[in-house]
Motif scaffolding. Structure first.
Motif, PDB file in Angstrom:
ATOM      1  N   HIS A 133       0.805  -1.223   0.000  1.00 27.41           N
ATOM      2  CA  HIS A 133       0.000   0.000   0.000  1.00 27.41           C
ATOM      3  C   HIS A 133       0.836   1.269   0.000  1.00 27.41           C
ATOM      4  CE1 HIS A 133      -4.196   0.828  -0.290  1.00 27.41           C
ATOM      5  NE2 HIS A 133      -4.149   1.800   0.598  1.00 27.41           N
ATOM      6  N   ARG A 134       1.935   1.220  -0.736  1.00 29.45           N
ATOM      7  CA  ARG A 134       2.726   2.442  -0.912  1.00 29.45           C
ATOM      8  C   ARG A 134       2.132   3.203  -2.087  1.00 29.45           C
ATOM      9  NH1 ARG A 134       7.585   2.530   2.243  1.00 29.45           N
ATOM     10  NH2 ARG A 134       7.781   4.584   1.306  1.00 29.45           N
ATOM     11  N   LEU A 135       1.183   4.078  -1.797  1.00 26.89           N
ATOM     12  CA  LEU A 135       0.384   4.704  -2.861  1.00 26.89           C
ATOM     13  C   LEU A 135       1.158   5.699  -3.704  1.00 26.89           C
ATOM     14  CD1 LEU A 135      -3.013   5.147  -0.985  1.00 26.89           C
ATOM     15  CD2 LEU A 135      -2.303   3.306  -2.515  1.00 26.89           C
ATOM     16  N   GLU A 136       2.365   6.040  -3.285  1.00 29.70           N
ATOM     17  CA  GLU A 136       3.177   6.948  -4.098  1.00 29.70           C
ATOM     18  C   GLU A 136       3.880   6.210  -5.240  1.00 29.70           C
ATOM     19  OE1 GLU A 136       3.997   5.591  -1.208  1.00 29.70           O
ATOM     20  OE2 GLU A 136       6.050   6.095  -0.559  1.00 29.70           O
ATOM     21  N   SER A 137       3.850   4.891  -5.208  1.00 29.34           N
ATOM     22  CA  SER A 137       4.521   4.095  -6.226  1.00 29.34           C
ATOM     23  C   SER A 137       3.861   4.260  -7.597  1.00 29.34           C
ATOM     24  CB  SER A 137       4.485   2.620  -5.814  1.00 29.34           C
ATOM     25  OG  SER A 137       5.007   1.819  -6.841  1.00 29.34           O
ATOM     26  N   PHE A 138       4.668   4.311  -8.639  1.00 23.24           N
ATOM     27  CA  PHE A 138       4.146   4.529  -9.993  1.00 23.24           C
ATOM     28  C   PHE A 138       4.818   3.551 -10.956  1.00 23.24           C
ATOM     29  CE2 PHE A 138       3.325   6.730 -13.977  1.00 23.24           C
ATOM     30  CZ  PHE A 138       2.119   7.371 -13.766  1.00 23.24           C
ATOM     31  N   PRO A 139       4.369   2.287 -10.971  1.00 21.09           N
ATOM     32  CA  PRO A 139       5.025   1.265 -11.806  1.00 21.09           C
ATOM     33  C   PRO A 139       4.951   1.603 -13.291  1.00 21.09           C
ATOM     34  CG  PRO A 139       3.507   0.268 -10.222  1.00 21.09           C
ATOM     35  CD  PRO A 139       3.261   1.738 -10.189  1.00 21.09           C
ATOM     36  N   LEU A 140       6.076   1.467 -13.978  1.00 24.44           N
ATOM     37  CA  LEU A 140       6.151   1.749 -15.403  1.00 24.44           C
ATOM     38  C   LEU A 140       6.319   0.464 -16.197  1.00 24.44           C
ATOM     39  CD1 LEU A 140       8.516   4.860 -15.512  1.00 24.44           C
ATOM     40  CD2 LEU A 140       6.114   4.786 -16.203  1.00 24.44           C
ATOM     41  N   ASP A 141       5.237  -0.021 -16.761  1.00 24.33           N
ATOM     42  CA  ASP A 141       5.308  -1.189 -17.644  1.00 24.33           C
ATOM     43  C   ASP A 141       5.169  -0.706 -19.084  1.00 24.33           C
ATOM     44  OD1 ASP A 141       2.675  -0.403 -17.668  1.00 24.33           O
ATOM     45  OD2 ASP A 141       1.940  -2.422 -17.992  1.00 24.33           O
ATOM     46  N   VAL A 142       5.051  -1.651 -20.022  1.00 18.12           N
ATOM     47  CA  VAL A 142       4.980  -1.246 -21.430  1.00 18.12           C
ATOM     48  C   VAL A 142       3.771  -0.343 -21.702  1.00 18.12           C
ATOM     49  CG1 VAL A 142       6.277  -3.178 -22.372  1.00 18.12           C
ATOM     50  CG2 VAL A 142       3.847  -3.443 -21.984  1.00 18.12           C
ATOM     51  N   TRP A 143       2.659  -0.636 -21.061  1.00 17.11           N
ATOM     52  CA  TRP A 143       1.461   0.187 -21.261  1.00 17.11           C
ATOM     53  C   TRP A 143       1.674   1.606 -20.750  1.00 17.11           C
ATOM     54  CZ3 TRP A 143      -2.652  -0.916 -24.108  1.00 17.11           C
ATOM     55  CH2 TRP A 143      -2.894  -2.260 -24.417  1.00 17.11           C
ATOM     56  N   MET A 144       2.257   1.709 -19.564  1.00 15.47           N
ATOM     57  CA  MET A 144       2.439   3.031 -18.959  1.00 15.47           C
ATOM     58  C   MET A 144       3.467   3.848 -19.732  1.00 15.47           C
ATOM     59  SD  MET A 144       0.214   3.360 -16.714  1.00 15.47           S
ATOM     60  CE  MET A 144       0.805   4.938 -16.104  1.00 15.47           C
ATOM     61  N   LYS A 171       3.152  13.751 -22.754  1.00 16.58           N
ATOM     62  CA  LYS A 171       4.482  14.064 -23.278  1.00 16.58           C
ATOM     63  C   LYS A 171       5.349  14.801 -22.272  1.00 16.58           C
ATOM     64  CE  LYS A 171       4.717  13.963 -28.284  1.00 16.58           C
ATOM     65  NZ  LYS A 171       5.314  12.633 -28.077  1.00 16.58           N
ATOM     66  N   GLY A 172       6.566  14.296 -22.080  1.00 18.38           N
ATOM     67  CA  GLY A 172       7.498  14.954 -21.172  1.00 18.38           C
ATOM     68  C   GLY A 172       7.423  14.459 -19.743  1.00 18.38           C
ATOM     69  N   TYR A 173       6.349  13.753 -19.384  1.00 19.47           N
ATOM     70  CA  TYR A 173       6.213  13.243 -18.018  1.00 19.47           C
ATOM     71  C   TYR A 173       7.048  11.989 -17.824  1.00 19.47           C
ATOM     72  CZ  TYR A 173       2.372  16.331 -16.630  1.00 19.47           C
ATOM     73  OH  TYR A 173       1.614  17.409 -16.286  1.00 19.47           O
ATOM     74  N   LYS A 174       7.609  11.840 -16.631  1.00 21.35           N
ATOM     75  CA  LYS A 174       8.416  10.658 -16.331  1.00 21.35           C
ATOM     76  C   LYS A 174       7.690   9.681 -15.414  1.00 21.35           C
ATOM     77  CE  LYS A 174      11.670  13.101 -14.634  1.00 21.35           C
ATOM     78  NZ  LYS A 174      12.897  13.447 -13.899  1.00 21.35           N
ATOM     79  N   GLY A 175       6.633  10.165 -14.746  1.00 21.10           N
ATOM     80  CA  GLY A 175       5.874   9.298 -13.859  1.00 21.10           C
ATOM     81  C   GLY A 175       6.000   9.686 -12.401  1.00 21.10           C
ATOM     82  N   ASP A 176       6.876  10.652 -12.119  1.00 22.53           N
ATOM     83  CA  ASP A 176       7.041  11.054 -10.715  1.00 22.53           C
ATOM     84  C   ASP A 176       6.367  12.395 -10.442  1.00 22.53           C
ATOM     85  OD1 ASP A 176       8.680  12.620 -12.203  1.00 22.53           O
ATOM     86  OD2 ASP A 176      10.517  12.196 -11.101  1.00 22.53           O
ATOM     87  N   PHE A 208       2.985  12.844  -9.982  1.00 22.72           N
ATOM     88  CA  PHE A 208       1.619  12.784  -9.456  1.00 22.72           C
ATOM     89  C   PHE A 208       1.539  12.673  -7.942  1.00 22.72           C
ATOM     90  CE2 PHE A 208       1.348  11.076 -13.862  1.00 22.72           C
ATOM     91  CZ  PHE A 208       0.635  12.144 -14.404  1.00 22.72           C
ATOM     92  N   GLY A 209       2.664  12.761  -7.281  1.00 23.15           N
ATOM     93  CA  GLY A 209       2.659  12.929  -5.832  1.00 23.15           C
ATOM     94  C   GLY A 209       2.314  11.699  -5.010  1.00 23.15           C
ATOM     95  N   LEU A 210       1.770  11.975  -3.835  1.00 21.22           N
ATOM     96  CA  LEU A 210       1.525  10.984  -2.795  1.00 21.22           C
ATOM     97  C   LEU A 210       0.585   9.863  -3.252  1.00 21.22           C
ATOM     98  CD1 LEU A 210       2.643  11.013   0.015  1.00 21.22           C
ATOM     99  CD2 LEU A 210       0.540  12.138   0.814  1.00 21.22           C
ATOM    100  N   TYR A 211      -0.318  10.192  -4.192  1.00 21.80           N
ATOM    101  CA  TYR A 211      -1.275   9.201  -4.667  1.00 21.80           C
ATOM    102  C   TYR A 211      -1.041   8.854  -6.135  1.00 21.80           C
ATOM    103  CZ  TYR A 211      -3.482  10.184  -0.232  1.00 21.80           C
ATOM    104  OH  TYR A 211      -3.716  10.327   1.115  1.00 21.80           O
ATOM    105  N   GLY A 212       0.209   8.912  -6.529  1.00 23.42           N
ATOM    106  CA  GLY A 212       0.570   8.604  -7.907  1.00 23.42           C
ATOM    107  C   GLY A 212       0.166   7.196  -8.312  1.00 23.42           C
ATOM    108  N   GLY A 213       0.168   6.272  -7.371  1.00 21.92           N
ATOM    109  CA  GLY A 213      -0.199   4.885  -7.668  1.00 21.92           C
ATOM    110  C   GLY A 213      -1.641   4.766  -8.121  1.00 21.92           C
ATOM    111  N   ILE A 214      -2.488   5.615  -7.547  1.00 24.55           N
ATOM    112  CA  ILE A 214      -3.899   5.613  -7.958  1.00 24.55           C
ATOM    113  C   ILE A 214      -4.015   6.202  -9.360  1.00 24.55           C
ATOM    114  CG2 ILE A 214      -6.185   6.514  -7.410  1.00 24.55           C
ATOM    115  CD1 ILE A 214      -5.356   6.435  -4.440  1.00 24.55           C
ATOM    116  N   ALA A 215      -3.285   7.285  -9.596  1.00 24.72           N
ATOM    117  CA  ALA A 215      -3.247   7.875 -10.941  1.00 24.72           C
ATOM    118  C   ALA A 215      -2.752   6.836 -11.949  1.00 24.72           C
ATOM    119  CB  ALA A 215      -2.331   9.093 -10.955  1.00 24.72           C
ATOM    120  N   GLN A 216      -1.719   6.124 -11.558  1.00 20.25           N
ATOM    121  CA  GLN A 216      -1.149   5.106 -12.443  1.00 20.25           C
ATOM    122  C   GLN A 216      -2.202   4.086 -12.820  1.00 20.25           C
ATOM    123  OE1 GLN A 216      -0.647   1.730 -11.977  1.00 20.25           O
ATOM    124  NE2 GLN A 216       1.071   1.196 -13.260  1.00 20.25           N
TER     125      GLN A 216
END
Length: 271
Positions: free
Chosen positions: A221-232, A241-246, A248-256
Motif C-alpha cells: 500500500h505504498r500509494l506513491e509508487s508509480f510502476p512503469l510497464d509497457v502500457w504506462m 508528453k514529457g512526463y516521467k511518472g514522478d 503525481f505525488g503521494l497518490y501517484g499509484g492511484i493515478a497510475q
DNA sequence: ACCCAGGAAATTC
DNA sequence: GAATTTCATGGG
C-alpha cells in the motif's frame, strides 16, 4: 458463516477494482458478483447502489475486509485532486475512477508480480491458479489458499514445472527463500524510505524496478509508487508528453492505475 | 511463421 | 557502462 455490508461506498466499481490487473485471483460470476480467496478466506463480493456486500461460509473479519478494499480512504477527494493535474488524467479518472488499490497479502503480490514479467494478464491468472492448486492449502475442496513462503522455499525450480511459468520458476523460489529465511522482511517495507524498500526487494533475483514498484503498491500500500510497464510507457509518451511518472505525488499509484486501465481499454489511442 | 505480453538477467558491444 | 539478446509459454 459471515456477511458484511459496507454502505455508502463511493466512488467504487467492483469489476474495475478486481479485474484491472492488480489482483489475479478473482473470478466474475454470472450475477456480476466476484468470488475469490483473500488471506485463506473464500468469499464472494457484490456491489449495488453504493453498498458493498461480502459473503462467505467462513467468519469474516470486518476490519480486514474494509482494509482490503481500502474503504477508509477518501477516493472522491483524491480523484478530484488528480483530475486537476492533467486533462488526460481527468479523462482517465472519469473512466476508471471506480478503482481502489487493494491491500493484498505482500507475499502474494511479490510472487504474482514476479510471474507477471514479460507475460500477459490472461496467462498470469492461469499460472497463479495452478500455483495455488498445486502448492496452496486446500480450503473447502475446490478453493486453495495462496501458498506460503515456507512451502515454496522448500521446493526446487523443477518442482514448479506444473505451473508452466518457464524461466520465472527460479525467481519464485529465490523470492520464497529470501522471505522465509527472514533475509527480507516484507512488513518492514511499509514505512521504509521508498528507494530503500525498492532496493531491498531488488535483492531477489527476478525483481527489478517495475516488479518492486508493483509489490510496494499492491502488497504494501505504498500509494506513491508509480510502476512503469509497457502500457504506462506508451501512455506517458503519447498522452503525457514529457512526463516521467514522478509528477503525481503521494497518490501517484492511484493515478497510475487510472491511466493503466484507461489505456488498456482504449488501445486505439496507441496505433 | 511472426509478434507480443504489467521485465529482468545474461551477454555483447 | 550502455545497448542488445535471451529467457518459457501461449494467444492472436
Amino acid at each position: 458463516m459471515g456477511k458484511l455490508k459496507f454502505e455508502n461506498v463511493h466512488p467504487f466499481d467492483l469489476a474495475q477494482t478486481l479485474d484491472c490487473g492488480q489482483s489475479f485471483r478473482w473470478v466474475e460470476n454470472e450475477d456480476k458478483s466476484f468470488s475469490g480467496v483473500v488471506r485463506g478466506i473464500v468469499a464472494t463480493a457484490f456491489y449495488e447502489n453504493g453498498t458493498l456486500t461480502i459473503e462467505s461460509d467462513f467468519d469474516l473479519d470486518e476490519k480486514m475486509w474494509k482494509e482490503y478494499f481500502d474503504l477508509d480512504l477518501d477516493y472522491g477527494k483524491i480523484k478530484n485532486d488528480l483530475s486537476k493535474m492533467h486533462p488526460v488524467l481527468e479523462e482517465a479518472s472519469m473512466y476508471a475512477g471506480g478503482i481502489r488499490i487493494l491491500n493484498q497479502e505482500p507475499f502474494e503480490a511479490l510472487i504474482t508480480f514476479i510471474i507477471s514479467q514479460n507475460n500477459n494478464i490472461g496467462r498470469i491468472k492461469g499460472i497463479v491458479e495452478r500455483l495455488c492448486e498445486n502448492f496452496g492449502e486446500c480450503i473447502d475442496g475446490k478453493n486453495y489458499a495462496f501458498p506460503t513462503a515456507e512451502k515454496l522455499a522448500l521446493l526446487s525450480p523443477d518442482d514448479l514445472a506444473v505451473i508452466r511459468a518457464g524461466f520465472r520458476h527460479r525467481y519464485i523460489i529465490d523470492a520464497a527463500q529470501k522471505v522465509f529465511s527472514g533475509e527480507i522482511d516484507l512488513e518492514k517495507l511499509r514505512i521504509m524510505d521508498y528507494s530503500k524498500a525498492q532496493n531491498e526487494l531488488r535483492k531477489i533475483t527476478g525483481v527489478g524496478v517495475k516488479v518492486a514498484d508493483c509489490v510496494l503498491l499492491y502488497g504494501l500500500h505504498r500509494l506513491e509508487s508509480f510502476p512503469l510497464d509497457v502500457w504506462m510507457k506508451r501512455a506517458l509518451s503519447v498522452l503525457f508528453k514529457g512526463y516521467k511518472g514522478d509528477e503525481f505525488g503521494l497518490y501517484g499509484g492511484i493515478a497510475q492505475q487510472y491511466i493503466f486501465h484507461y489505456s488498456r481499454m482504449h488501445k486505439e489511442l496507441f496505433v
